[in-house]
Each structure stands twice: as structure tokens, then as C-alpha cells.
Design an enzyme around this catalytic site. Sequence first.
Site, PDB file in Angstrom:
ATOM      1  N   HIS A  83       1.020  -1.532   0.174  1.00  0.00           N
ATOM      2  CA  HIS A  83       0.075  -0.266  -0.057  1.00  0.00           C
ATOM      3  C   HIS A  83       1.097   1.078  -0.174  1.00  0.00           C
ATOM      4  O   HIS A  83       1.405   1.714   1.290  1.00  0.00           O
ATOM      5  CB  HIS A  83      -1.010  -0.427   1.463  1.00  0.00           C
ATOM      6  CG  HIS A  83      -1.841   0.799   0.756  1.00  0.00           C
ATOM      7  ND1 HIS A  83      -2.592   1.701   2.154  1.00  0.00           N
ATOM      8  CD2 HIS A  83      -2.189   1.872   0.608  1.00  0.00           C
ATOM      9  CE1 HIS A  83      -3.384   2.533   2.319  1.00  0.00           C
ATOM     10  NE2 HIS A  83      -2.808   2.816   0.763  1.00  0.00           N
ATOM     11  N   ILE A  84       0.923   2.010  -1.402  1.00  0.00           N
ATOM     12  CA  ILE A  84       1.970   3.266  -1.296  1.00  0.00           C
ATOM     13  C   ILE A  84       0.803   4.185  -1.285  1.00  0.00           C
ATOM     14  O   ILE A  84      -0.482   4.249  -1.184  1.00  0.00           O
ATOM     15  CB  ILE A  84       2.824   3.221  -2.806  1.00  0.00           C
ATOM     16  CG1 ILE A  84       3.321   1.838  -2.924  1.00  0.00           C
ATOM     17  CG2 ILE A  84       3.063   4.441  -2.612  1.00  0.00           C
ATOM     18  CD1 ILE A  84       3.526   2.086  -4.684  1.00  0.00           C
ATOM     19  N   THR A  90      -6.440   3.164   0.860  1.00  0.00           N
ATOM     20  CA  THR A  90      -7.769   2.351   1.315  1.00  0.00           C
ATOM     21  C   THR A  90      -8.842   2.241   0.450  1.00  0.00           C
ATOM     22  O   THR A  90      -9.181   0.956   1.242  1.00  0.00           O
ATOM     23  CB  THR A  90      -7.633   3.367   2.392  1.00  0.00           C
ATOM     24  OG1 THR A  90      -6.263   4.388   2.674  1.00  0.00           O
ATOM     25  CG2 THR A  90      -8.487   3.491   3.404  1.00  0.00           C
ATOM     26  N   LYS A 113     -10.553  -2.219  13.645  1.00  0.00           N
ATOM     27  CA  LYS A 113     -10.173  -1.967  12.513  1.00  0.00           C
ATOM     28  C   LYS A 113      -9.767  -3.257  11.193  1.00  0.00           C
ATOM     29  O   LYS A 113      -8.956  -2.555  10.150  1.00  0.00           O
ATOM     30  CB  LYS A 113      -9.270  -0.966  13.050  1.00  0.00           C
ATOM     31  CG  LYS A 113      -9.183   0.396  13.671  1.00  0.00           C
ATOM     32  CD  LYS A 113      -7.960   0.845  13.629  1.00  0.00           C
ATOM     33  CE  LYS A 113      -8.079   2.369  14.846  1.00  0.00           C
ATOM     34  NZ  LYS A 113      -6.988   2.693  15.210  1.00  0.00           N
ATOM     35  N   HIS A 140       2.884   1.334   6.420  1.00  0.00           N
ATOM     36  CA  HIS A 140       3.357   1.724   5.289  1.00  0.00           C
ATOM     37  C   HIS A 140       4.621   1.104   4.373  1.00  0.00           C
ATOM     38  O   HIS A 140       5.104   1.419   3.767  1.00  0.00           O
ATOM     39  CB  HIS A 140       3.187   3.010   3.861  1.00  0.00           C
ATOM     40  CG  HIS A 140       2.009   3.331   4.253  1.00  0.00           C
ATOM     41  ND1 HIS A 140       0.737   3.443   3.052  1.00  0.00           N
ATOM     42  CD2 HIS A 140       1.321   4.302   5.092  1.00  0.00           C
ATOM     43  CE1 HIS A 140      -0.173   3.881   3.237  1.00  0.00           C
ATOM     44  NE2 HIS A 140      -0.489   4.586   4.464  1.00  0.00           N
ATOM     45  N   SER A 183      -2.086  14.858  -3.241  1.00  0.00           N
ATOM     46  CA  SER A 183      -2.504  14.549  -2.571  1.00  0.00           C
ATOM     47  C   SER A 183      -1.920  14.060  -0.661  1.00  0.00           C
ATOM     48  O   SER A 183      -2.261  14.582   0.035  1.00  0.00           O
ATOM     49  CB  SER A 183      -3.519  13.514  -2.596  1.00  0.00           C
ATOM     50  OG  SER A 183      -3.984  12.422  -2.188  1.00  0.00           O
ATOM     51  N   MET A 307     -16.019   2.355  -8.352  1.00  0.00           N
ATOM     52  CA  MET A 307     -16.414   3.516  -9.415  1.00  0.00           C
ATOM     53  C   MET A 307     -15.035   5.049  -9.082  1.00  0.00           C
ATOM     54  O   MET A 307     -14.518   4.181  -8.581  1.00  0.00           O
ATOM     55  CB  MET A 307     -17.251   3.599  -8.252  1.00  0.00           C
ATOM     56  CG  MET A 307     -18.400   3.139  -8.190  1.00  0.00           C
ATOM     57  SD  MET A 307     -19.719   3.450  -9.489  1.00  0.00           S
ATOM     58  CE  MET A 307     -20.195   4.590  -9.277  1.00  0.00           C
ATOM     59  N   ARG A 313      -9.041  14.753  -3.446  1.00  0.00           N
ATOM     60  CA  ARG A 313      -8.224  16.208  -2.636  1.00  0.00           C
ATOM     61  C   ARG A 313      -7.516  17.224  -3.559  1.00  0.00           C
ATOM     62  O   ARG A 313      -7.342  18.382  -3.568  1.00  0.00           O
ATOM     63  CB  ARG A 313      -7.609  16.020  -0.808  1.00  0.00           C
ATOM     64  CG  ARG A 313      -8.371  16.196  -0.124  1.00  0.00           C
ATOM     65  CD  ARG A 313      -8.807  15.551   1.128  1.00  0.00           C
ATOM     66  NE  ARG A 313      -9.910  15.627   2.134  1.00  0.00           N
ATOM     67  CZ  ARG A 313      -9.865  14.674   2.571  1.00  0.00           C
ATOM     68  NH1 ARG A 313      -9.493  13.610   2.278  1.00  0.00           N
ATOM     69  NH2 ARG A 313     -11.017  14.460   3.925  1.00  0.00           N
TER      70      ARG A 313
END
Length: 401
Positions: A83-84, A90, A113, A140, A183, A307, A313
Site C-alpha cells: 500500500h503506497i 485505502t 480496524k 506502509h 494529495s 467507481m 483532494r
Amino acid sequence: MVERASKFVLVVAGSACFMLILYQYAGPGLSLGAPGGRAPPDDLDLFPTPDPHYEKKYYFPVRELERSLRFDMKGDDVIVFLHIQKTGGTTFGRHLVQNVRLEVPCDCRPGQKKCTCYRPNRRETWLFSRFSTGWSCGLHADWTELTNCVPGVLDRRDPAGLRSPRKFYYITLLRDPVSRYLSEWRHVQRGATWKTSLHMCDGRTPTPEELPPCYEGTDWSGCTLQEFMDCPYNLANNRQVRMLADLSLVGCYNLSFIPESKRAQLLLESAKKNLRGMAFFGLTEFQRKTQYLFERTFNLKFIRPFMQYNSTRAGGVEVDEDTIRHIEELNDLDMQLYDYAKDLFQQRYQYKRQLERREQRLRNREERLLHRSKEALPREDTEEPGRVPTEDYMSHIIEKW
């Protein structure tokens, strides 16, 4: 007569209302066949049609394009998600634990979680990710950390015993470097630090001299984009290449190990090699194609389609052309990697879609031939064999003649 006509109209209207109500309750659950007895269209309608005019930039042999694996969830296979940061990982990670159609779905409970993702035949995980095993190799963790850490972590969780060794399938997501960088800046500006990341390499973490901080205090909240770009030690720069490369090749975080130009070249080539060797990678900018390639690679289906959300952001950040060029320069290695990865991704998608279309045409042809042969069989069975004239009958005709 008028009264009888009125009753007839009321009966028709009542019947129509009844059928409408019945359809509202029962219709969505009904499986209605397509006209002509044909099967309903498959899920290929969900996915974009490959661009017939797409121009390839790089040459990839078929072995690099073909990604249909025999993932054995009941065996010893494990999917490992690298996961970069700020690549949409996420969302994709939640898809893996909540949206895959499984014989035994992951157990995701409110307020927790992590989900429990056991194999159908035993209490052992088939998925190594943030939402299944947590950050077991560090926050990460990158390719260097995961490849050296995952086997040991799983052996401690689920002792192997006498069984065959596990087979690991690494997967990841990449994103347009400028969008990803912006981001990350916005995320750091809001107070994120990722300071608990280990950055483990060759058995040790980097020293403060090898990896100096970009800020003083607990976080870097409120930093401007210019401040973010000005820090030479900012791990946001070329993050995707660094996290996919084998850092042992360049002396980990020791920048004096080899010349800078040689280091950059080795990192980029290593990242490309590791990306090609991964079982799967997707691109944030192509959600449906990412879904398609994952499903075809692992023979797993998602319940709900992916989707495409372009209003992130980073998308709301207004920057001028000079700033964009500066970000591209800071992320030159990531720009080259993404260009390479995007071409490989598009070629894989095109190759797989063409292969499936060809296989579908062959199946349709075989079905038509089978249907025609079945239609011909009854006529052949009902035909009576012709009567062969007997010798007496022929003699009788000759005599009369």
C-alpha cells in the site's frame, strides 16, 4: 351498457395496478432470460472497450501480459498488498475485505480496524493487508520490508508445520505522480506524519543523518506547498519508485553509497523489474480496468463494481504550470515509472479483452454448430427407409410390360 363498460375499465385498471405492485416486489429478484433464448450479457459490459488505436510505447512479451494465476485459497497462497500512500489504497484495501465474492467472506465487525479473512477450509489468513493483518511489517511497508518480513510474520501467526511453503502474490496500486504528490502534501498539511514507519533495510532502520526530518515538532501541519517541495529529504519525492525498488541494491538510505545518478538508475530499473514481477498492479485513474484485471488474474469476483472518483483532494488544488513542472522534476523517477506502468497496464487490459472476445466467438460458434446438429437429428430419425422392390414384384412388372 355504460355501467358494464365502467366495471370492465375498473377490472383492467385494477389488474394493471396489481401487476405493477407485484413487479415492484418480485421483479428485482427475478432472473428473466434474454429474448430469443440467448444468455443475458456478461459483466464485460461493465468495462471500457479497449482503444483500437492505442499506440504501444514499450515492448512486452506475452509472458508479461498474461496474468491468469491459479490462486489457491484453500492451499497455501497469500495475496500481499503493498500500500503506497495516496494511491487509493485505502479504498482498494476495503474492496479486498468487504467486496470480494468468497465462499467464506471476511469477518468485518463494526468498530474494529481489521477483518478476519480465513481460508474456507481452515483458520488461516489468505490476505496480508492493512485491513486483514494490520501494519504487521510497519506502517506502509515497502517492497524491501515486505519481502523480508511477511514470511516470518505469517509463520508466527500460522505455524507452517509439515505443509508446503507459502506462495506469495504481491499486488499494488500506482497513481499519476503529480496528483499523488499534491494529495500527500494536503494530507501532511492536515497533520499526517507516518513517523511510525520503520524503513527497515538490511536489518536496520536509517540513522537520523541518513534520513533527517523535514520539520521540527510533532508534525508538519500547515506547511505550504513551497515548503513541502523545498525539503530535500522529503520521502514524498519519487515515493512510488522507492517503495517498489530493492533498496539493498543502493545501500538503503545511505546516499553516499554510490553516485546519485547511478543510484537513480538502479532504483528505477529495480522498481520496473519488481512491478513486472508482481502478480497484479492497478492504476488509480482506471478503476474499472483495475477491477477487470484483478478479477481475471485471481479468478475472484467483486460484488459491486468499482467507481471512478476524480474529485479528490488533490483535484481541488489549483497550481500553476511552473509549479507542476517543478513537481514533475522532483518526481522524475516516478514520472518515468508511471509512464512505463501505464503502458504495461493498458497492454495487459487490451490483451486480456481480445483473448476473451476470441474465446467467446469460438464458444458461440461451437454452440451454433451444436444447435444445428441437434435440429438435424429429429428429421433423420423420422425418415422411413425406402422400400426395396422384391424379386417377385419386379418379375410381375416385367411380365406385364
